[in-house]
Design a protein around this motif. Structure first.
Motif, short mmCIF file in Angstrom:
data_model
loop_
_atom_site.label_atom_id
_atom_site.label_comp_id
_atom_site.label_asym_id
_atom_site.label_seq_id
_atom_site.Cartn_x
_atom_site.Cartn_y
_atom_site.Cartn_z
N ARG A 148 27.98 21.06 23.80
CA ARG A 148 26.72 20.53 24.31
C ARG A 148 26.97 19.43 25.32
NH1 ARG A 148 21.92 17.91 20.56
NH2 ARG A 148 20.39 17.64 22.26
N TRP A 149 26.14 19.47 26.41
CA TRP A 149 26.28 18.44 27.45
C TRP A 149 25.76 17.11 26.93
CZ3 TRP A 149 26.04 19.32 33.28
CH2 TRP A 149 26.83 20.43 33.64
N THR A 150 26.59 16.09 27.07
CA THR A 150 26.16 14.76 26.68
C THR A 150 25.27 14.16 27.77
OG1 THR A 150 28.06 13.70 27.71
CG2 THR A 150 28.31 14.42 25.42
N LEU A 151 24.59 13.09 27.41
CA LEU A 151 23.74 12.41 28.38
C LEU A 151 24.55 11.88 29.56
CD1 LEU A 151 21.01 11.27 29.24
CD2 LEU A 151 21.47 9.26 27.82
N ALA A 152 25.70 11.34 29.28
CA ALA A 152 26.54 10.80 30.36
C ALA A 152 26.99 11.92 31.30
CB ALA A 152 27.76 10.10 29.77
N ARG A 153 27.32 13.06 30.71
CA ARG A 153 27.76 14.18 31.55
C ARG A 153 26.61 14.69 32.42
NH1 ARG A 153 30.48 19.81 29.30
NH2 ARG A 153 31.25 20.55 31.34
N ARG A 154 25.42 14.73 31.84
CA ARG A 154 24.25 15.18 32.61
C ARG A 154 23.97 14.24 33.77
NH1 ARG A 154 20.03 16.55 27.68
NH2 ARG A 154 21.16 18.36 26.85
N VAL A 155 23.97 12.95 33.48
CA VAL A 155 23.69 11.97 34.53
C VAL A 155 24.76 12.01 35.61
CG1 VAL A 155 23.47 9.51 35.03
CG2 VAL A 155 22.37 10.47 33.00
N VAL A 205 24.11 12.83 39.54
CA VAL A 205 24.50 11.93 40.62
C VAL A 205 25.40 12.64 41.63
CG1 VAL A 205 25.81 9.84 41.17
CG2 VAL A 205 24.22 9.86 39.24
N VAL A 206 26.35 13.43 41.13
CA VAL A 206 27.27 14.15 42.02
C VAL A 206 26.51 15.15 42.88
CG1 VAL A 206 29.18 15.79 42.08
CG2 VAL A 206 29.28 13.82 40.55
N LEU A 207 25.58 15.89 42.29
CA LEU A 207 24.79 16.84 43.06
C LEU A 207 23.97 16.15 44.15
CD1 LEU A 207 23.53 19.32 40.30
CD2 LEU A 207 25.18 19.77 42.13
N GLY A 208 23.37 15.03 43.77
CA GLY A 208 22.60 14.28 44.76
C GLY A 208 23.48 13.77 45.89
N TRP A 209 24.67 13.33 45.55
CA TRP A 209 25.62 12.85 46.58
C TRP A 209 26.04 13.99 47.49
CZ3 TRP A 209 30.77 13.99 47.62
CH2 TRP A 209 31.42 13.12 48.52
N LEU A 210 26.32 15.17 46.91
CA LEU A 210 26.73 16.32 47.73
C LEU A 210 25.62 16.75 48.67
CD1 LEU A 210 28.68 18.50 45.14
CD2 LEU A 210 29.62 17.22 47.06
N LEU A 211 24.39 16.80 48.17
CA LEU A 211 23.27 17.18 49.02
C LEU A 211 23.09 16.17 50.15
CD1 LEU A 211 20.64 18.38 46.39
CD2 LEU A 211 21.87 19.78 48.04
N GLY A 212 23.23 14.89 49.83
CA GLY A 212 23.11 13.87 50.86
C GLY A 212 24.20 13.98 51.91
N MET A 213 25.43 14.27 51.47
CA MET A 213 26.54 14.41 52.42
C MET A 213 26.34 15.63 53.32
SD MET A 213 28.52 11.88 52.25
CE MET A 213 29.82 12.55 53.27
N VAL A 214 25.87 16.73 52.73
CA VAL A 214 25.62 17.93 53.55
C VAL A 214 24.57 17.64 54.61
CG1 VAL A 214 24.65 20.26 53.50
CG2 VAL A 214 26.33 19.57 51.78
N ALA A 224 15.31 15.16 45.41
CA ALA A 224 16.32 14.60 44.52
C ALA A 224 15.75 13.44 43.71
CB ALA A 224 17.52 14.13 45.34
N GLY A 225 14.93 12.61 44.38
CA GLY A 225 14.32 11.50 43.66
C GLY A 225 13.37 11.97 42.58
N VAL A 226 12.53 12.96 42.91
CA VAL A 226 11.58 13.49 41.92
C VAL A 226 12.33 14.15 40.76
CG1 VAL A 226 9.78 15.22 41.55
CG2 VAL A 226 9.74 13.80 43.59
N ALA A 227 13.37 14.95 41.12
CA ALA A 227 14.13 15.61 40.06
C ALA A 227 14.82 14.60 39.16
CB ALA A 227 15.15 16.55 40.69
N THR A 228 15.36 13.54 39.78
CA THR A 228 16.03 12.50 38.99
C THR A 228 15.06 11.83 38.02
OG1 THR A 228 17.60 12.08 40.79
CG2 THR A 228 17.34 10.36 39.12
N LEU A 229 13.87 11.50 38.50
CA LEU A 229 12.87 10.85 37.63
C LEU A 229 12.46 11.77 36.47
CD1 LEU A 229 10.58 9.09 40.26
CD2 LEU A 229 12.19 8.02 38.67
N ARG A 230 12.26 13.06 36.79
CA ARG A 230 11.84 14.00 35.75
C ARG A 230 12.94 14.18 34.70
NH1 ARG A 230 7.49 17.35 36.65
NH2 ARG A 230 8.51 19.00 35.42
N LEU A 231 14.19 14.32 35.20
CA LEU A 231 15.28 14.52 34.25
C LEU A 231 15.56 13.28 33.43
CD1 LEU A 231 17.69 16.67 36.46
CD2 LEU A 231 16.26 17.44 34.55
N VAL A 232 15.49 12.10 34.06
CA VAL A 232 15.68 10.86 33.29
C VAL A 232 14.60 10.72 32.23
CG1 VAL A 232 15.56 8.34 33.46
CG2 VAL A 232 16.95 9.63 35.07
#
Length: 217
Positions: A3-10, A14-23, A199-207
């Motif tokens: 099972r994915w832990t909370l730390a792993r999910r966060v 963050v990594v996905l958001g960073w990758l999208l921003g870099m692209v 990304a911001g909306v998704a982050t808020l919903r997931l948090v």
């Protein structure tokens, strides 16, 4: 399956958001670079080439007017004006060749054609006419020398007009390309903003889902 832990999910979020921003940033940088190159090409090469071609057309007309004026009147000032126009035309051709890039084969070919037509006109039309006046005085308008000179000059004028048309088409194509790059730049900016918003909306919903609701429960 672990099972994915909370730390792993966060961390993944963050990594996905960073990758999208870099692209989005890389795309924007590439489009902006192409846009700057297109602006530089238009301002420093294509635009000046079009203006030089137009000035060259004017100079060619001045050449014939001066040569004809000298042939009809024998006025030395007309001969001086003709010689000055010839020198100015040679400078403009040189400038045009420097402005035209290696990818502008059509423009270069037309410059060569114009130079050849002008050379034929001067060698077989203007120069014999001027030399005849210098030997025997002004020529009457009915003189057959004018007929040959006019026929040769018509070919040179057609080449000069074609050169203006070709450089105009090249300028219009450069403007069209620049507008295309600007549209891509705007799309990249809007896309980047939308990605940031999503990304911001998704982050808020997931948090809220992963953190806030479990704590509330």
């Amino acid at each position: 399956m672990r099972r994915w832990t909370l730390a792993r999910r966060v961390t993944t979020l963050v990594v996905l958001g960073w990758l999208l921003g870099m692209v989005a940033l890389v795309v924007l940088v590439l489009v902006t670079t192409d846009n700057e190159e297109a602006v530089d090409d238009l301002l420093n090469r294509v635009g000046p080439a079009r203006r030089t071609a137009s000035d060259l057309l004017t100079t060619v007309v001045e050449e014939q007017n001066s040569a004809r004026g000298f042939a009809l009147s024998g006025d030395p000032a007309r001969l001086t004006a003709y010689q000055a126009a010839v020198l100015r035309q040679e400078d403009q051709v040189s400038d045009l060749r420097e402005l035209v890039g290696p990818d502008d084969d059509q423009v270069l070919d037309q410059v060569h054609r114009l130079v050849a037509d002008l050379g034929a006109w001067r060698a077989q039309g203007a120069t014999p006419l001027v030399e005849a006046v210098q030997r025997t005085g002004p020529r009457p308008p009915a003189d057959q020398t004018y007929v040959l000179e006019q026929r040769l000059f018509a070919g040179a004028m057609a080449s000069a007009h074609t050169l203006v048309d070709v450089t105009s088409a090249r300028r219009d194509a450069a403007i069209g390309g620049l507008n295309g790059f600007r549209r891509l730049e705007m799309i990249a900016l809007i896309g980047g903003a939308l990605l940031a918003l999503l990304a911001g909306v998704a982050t808020l919903r997931l948090v809220r889902r992963w953190v806030i609701r479990p704590i509330e429960r």
